[in-house]
Motif scaffolding. Structure first.
Motif, PDB file in Angstrom:
ATOM      1  N   LEU A 134     -36.135  49.447 -44.879  1.00 51.70           N
ATOM      2  CA  LEU A 134     -36.913  49.803 -43.694  1.00 51.70           C
ATOM      3  C   LEU A 134     -37.545  48.551 -43.091  1.00 51.70           C
ATOM      4  O   LEU A 134     -37.494  48.322 -41.872  1.00 51.70           O
ATOM      5  N   SER A 135     -38.105  47.713 -43.942  1.00 56.03           N
ATOM      6  CA  SER A 135     -38.745  46.485 -43.487  1.00 56.03           C
ATOM      7  C   SER A 135     -37.740  45.511 -42.895  1.00 56.03           C
ATOM      8  O   SER A 135     -37.967  44.934 -41.826  1.00 56.03           O
ATOM      9  N   GLY A 136     -36.609  45.320 -43.595  1.00 54.36           N
ATOM     10  CA  GLY A 136     -35.606  44.377 -43.120  1.00 54.36           C
ATOM     11  C   GLY A 136     -35.038  44.753 -41.768  1.00 54.36           C
ATOM     12  O   GLY A 136     -34.879  43.905 -40.878  1.00 54.36           O
ATOM     13  N   VAL A 137     -34.757  46.044 -41.570  1.00 47.68           N
ATOM     14  CA  VAL A 137     -34.195  46.498 -40.302  1.00 47.68           C
ATOM     15  C   VAL A 137     -35.233  46.408 -39.185  1.00 47.68           C
ATOM     16  O   VAL A 137     -34.927  45.995 -38.063  1.00 47.68           O
ATOM     17  N   SER A 138     -36.474  46.759 -39.491  1.00 46.42           N
ATOM     18  CA  SER A 138     -37.501  46.770 -38.453  1.00 46.42           C
ATOM     19  C   SER A 138     -37.811  45.383 -37.925  1.00 46.42           C
ATOM     20  O   SER A 138     -38.284  45.225 -36.803  1.00 46.42           O
ATOM     21  N   ARG A 139     -37.511  44.352 -38.728  1.00 45.85           N
ATOM     22  CA  ARG A 139     -37.796  42.970 -38.325  1.00 45.85           C
ATOM     23  C   ARG A 139     -36.538  42.173 -37.979  1.00 45.85           C
ATOM     24  O   ARG A 139     -36.599  40.970 -37.792  1.00 45.85           O
ATOM     25  N   ALA A 140     -35.400  42.874 -37.893  1.00 47.44           N
ATOM     26  CA  ALA A 140     -34.130  42.222 -37.546  1.00 47.44           C
ATOM     27  C   ALA A 140     -33.877  41.003 -38.429  1.00 47.44           C
ATOM     28  O   ALA A 140     -33.438  39.961 -37.958  1.00 47.44           O
ATOM     29  N   ALA A 149     -25.600  46.133 -40.304  1.00 47.50           N
ATOM     30  CA  ALA A 149     -24.973  47.260 -39.612  1.00 47.50           C
ATOM     31  C   ALA A 149     -26.018  48.098 -38.873  1.00 47.50           C
ATOM     32  O   ALA A 149     -25.766  48.584 -37.763  1.00 47.50           O
ATOM     33  N   ALA A 150     -27.194  48.250 -39.475  1.00 52.55           N
ATOM     34  CA  ALA A 150     -28.265  48.992 -38.805  1.00 52.55           C
ATOM     35  C   ALA A 150     -28.719  48.258 -37.549  1.00 52.55           C
ATOM     36  O   ALA A 150     -28.961  48.887 -36.497  1.00 52.55           O
TER      37      ALA A 150
END
Length: 237
Positions: A134-140, A149-150
């Motif tokens: 969640l953290s990694g995707v939210s911060r690109a 992929a997200a």
């Protein structure tokens, strides 16, 4: 880069759904989702697993997988230890190896098609979705193929469904969810309802999976729905 089938002339391609399993609790949701998608002939599944996701599958389902070479037939047919369901049967006599609707991508392979926006997909589901993902995707700030992929689905404005399963939530996790929702993602926490005549644990799993399928446009009858006609003699759940 993998060779993937093209649609026959005059026919539309199958709906392409990317499914990622990460290290949050909730492996039964992920397996049930894969089984539901595989039962739909017009859906093509692209699966990727994180190392932590494989560990959780082992803990919650008793299925030991090699993250590099997972036994996908075993994954697709497994049932939870507490389940009363019969083992799921593969519709292809050759199992996964003979299926042209199911593809596996290693979590650290950035040369795979789902890492590129030019590879047309219809939706991505991260189920379950860990706090770190969640953290990694939210911060690109992608650190693996799942997060990359997200990010692709967000930048291409395609449906991205995240299924977190953690409680309580910290302020930081809530902020991450808010950032993702603002960017267009669907936050679908694994919070099953109880109004659909629940009699088994499987009913609670199916509730969440049905909600995921609704979001990505895959028809299903996994739960009893509210009746369209208020005059229906049956009582609404």
């Amino acid at each position: 880069m993998s060779d993937l089938p093209l649609a026959a002339p005059g026919k539309s391609r199958r709906k392409r759904i990317v499914v990622a399993i990460t290290g949050a609790s909730g492996a039964p949701y992920a397996v049930r989702l894969l089984q539901a998608l595989r039962s739909s002939e017009d859906v093509e599944v692209h699966l990727t697993l994180s190392q932590s996701g494989v560990a959780v599958i082992g803990q919650e389902l008793g299925l030991k997988l090699d993250v590099r070479r997972p036994n996908l037939d075993a994954l697709l047919t497994c049932v939870a230890p507490w389940s009363t369901e019969k083992p799921y049967r593969l519709d292809s006599p050759l199992g996964y190896s003979g299926d042209d609707r199911f593809f596996f991508h290693q979590f650290d392979d950035y040369m795979t098609p789902i890492a590129s926006g030019s590879f047309m997909t219809d939706a991505m589901v991260i189920c379950p979705c860990s706090g770190s993902t969640l953290s990694g995707v939210s911060r690109a700030s992608a650190s693996n193929l799942i997060e990359r992929a997200a990010e692709v689905h967000l930048k291409e404005h395609r449906k991205l469904v995240l299924v977190p399963r953690e409680t309580p939530m910290s302020v930081l996790q809530i902020e991450n969810m808010h950032r993702l929702a603002s960017a267009g993602a669907v936050l679908l926490p694994a919070m099953p309802g109880w109004y659909h005549n629940v009699t088994r644990l499987e009913d609670l799993v199916d509730f969440v999976v049905a909600r995921i399928l609704d979001q990505i446009g895959v028809e299903n009858r996994m739960i009893q729905r509210w009746k369209d006609d208020p005059s229906d003699s049956e009582t609404n759940p």
